[in-house]
Scaffold this motif. Structure first.
Motif, PDB file in Angstrom:
ATOM      1  N   SER A   9       0.837  -1.199   0.000  1.00 32.89           N
ATOM      2  CA  SER A   9       0.000   0.000   0.000  1.00 32.89           C
ATOM      3  C   SER A   9       0.873   1.250   0.000  1.00 32.89           C
ATOM      4  CB  SER A   9      -0.902  -0.005   1.234  1.00 32.89           C
ATOM      5  OG  SER A   9      -1.541   1.230   1.398  1.00 32.89           O
ATOM      6  N   ASP A  12      -0.007   3.052   3.585  1.00 34.07           N
ATOM      7  CA  ASP A  12       0.487   2.369   4.780  1.00 34.07           C
ATOM      8  C   ASP A  12       1.439   1.274   4.323  1.00 34.07           C
ATOM      9  OD1 ASP A  12       0.974   0.821   7.026  1.00 34.07           O
ATOM     10  OD2 ASP A  12      -1.090   0.891   7.736  1.00 34.07           O
ATOM     11  N   LEU A  15       1.020  -2.524   5.028  1.00 37.47           N
ATOM     12  CA  LEU A  15      -0.154  -3.214   4.486  1.00 37.47           C
ATOM     13  C   LEU A  15       0.158  -3.752   3.095  1.00 37.47           C
ATOM     14  CD1 LEU A  15      -3.223  -3.936   4.516  1.00 37.47           C
ATOM     15  CD2 LEU A  15      -3.630  -1.634   3.606  1.00 37.47           C
ATOM     16  N   ALA A  26      -5.594  -9.469   2.579  1.00 45.11           N
ATOM     17  CA  ALA A  26      -4.784  -8.391   3.139  1.00 45.11           C
ATOM     18  C   ALA A  26      -3.896  -8.922   4.256  1.00 45.11           C
ATOM     19  CB  ALA A  26      -5.681  -7.284   3.676  1.00 45.11           C
ATOM     20  N   ILE A  28      -1.341  -7.176   7.193  1.00 44.35           N
ATOM     21  CA  ILE A  28      -0.783  -5.978   7.809  1.00 44.35           C
ATOM     22  C   ILE A  28       0.192  -6.438   8.887  1.00 44.35           C
ATOM     23  CG2 ILE A  28      -2.632  -5.641   9.503  1.00 44.35           C
ATOM     24  CD1 ILE A  28      -2.197  -2.541   8.850  1.00 44.35           C
TER      25      ILE A  28
END
Length: 150
Positions: A9, A12, A15, A26, A28
């Motif tokens: 990302s 972020d 992520l 996803a 993180i």
């Protein structure tokens, strides 16, 4: 993660996302914690298997609390809250007994300097603003006011 087909990302950098066949997975990462989620169960299992070859991992079950954010599930969806985070913040600032009010602030408001103003403790102020910025993740209604004081 990029070699495994995930895209990092831009907003972020912890992520990583993977879209495949109209499904999303996803990942993180925060220090030594990882959250794997999405609507592609096969990809989630594949990712967890891959990560287990790279890292020592432990399955902690369904996510309930992460970095000051409480996660609750119902038949209506997933809800994020920072209730405990807010209560801790109010206790730290001595405002636990205060009454709630709307956070109204006029647009383009500028903070003023007053000659008889008592200087604030800089580090305490910065810490409070940082905590308010983090709170605005689940309370976007305070984002403008927080941006003004930051």
């Amino acid at each position: 993660m990029k070699k495994f087909g995930y895209i990092q990302s831009h907003s972020d950098h912890t992520l990583f996302l993977k879209r495949k066949n109209c499904k999303l997975t996803a990942l993180i990462i925060y220090v030594d914690y990882m959250i794997v989620t999405g609507d592609d169960q096969k990809e989630i299992q594949r990712l967890q298997k891959y990560l287990a070859t790279e890292f020592e991992m432990k399955e902690l079950g369904e996510l309930k609390y992460f970095l000051g954010i409480e996660v609750a599930r119902s038949k209506h969806g997933i809800f994020l809250s920072q209730r405990k985070y807010v209560l801790d913040l109010l206790a730290e600032t001595g405002m636990l007994d205060c009454k709630p009010v709307d956070t109204l602030i006029e647009q383009n408001h500028r903070l003023g300097l007053f000659p008889d103003q008592v200087p604030t403790h800089k580090k305490r102020y910065q810490r409070l603003v940082g905590r308010l910025i983090y709170l605005s993740h689940t309370r976007p209604n305070i984002a403008y006011a927080v941006s003004v004081v930051s």
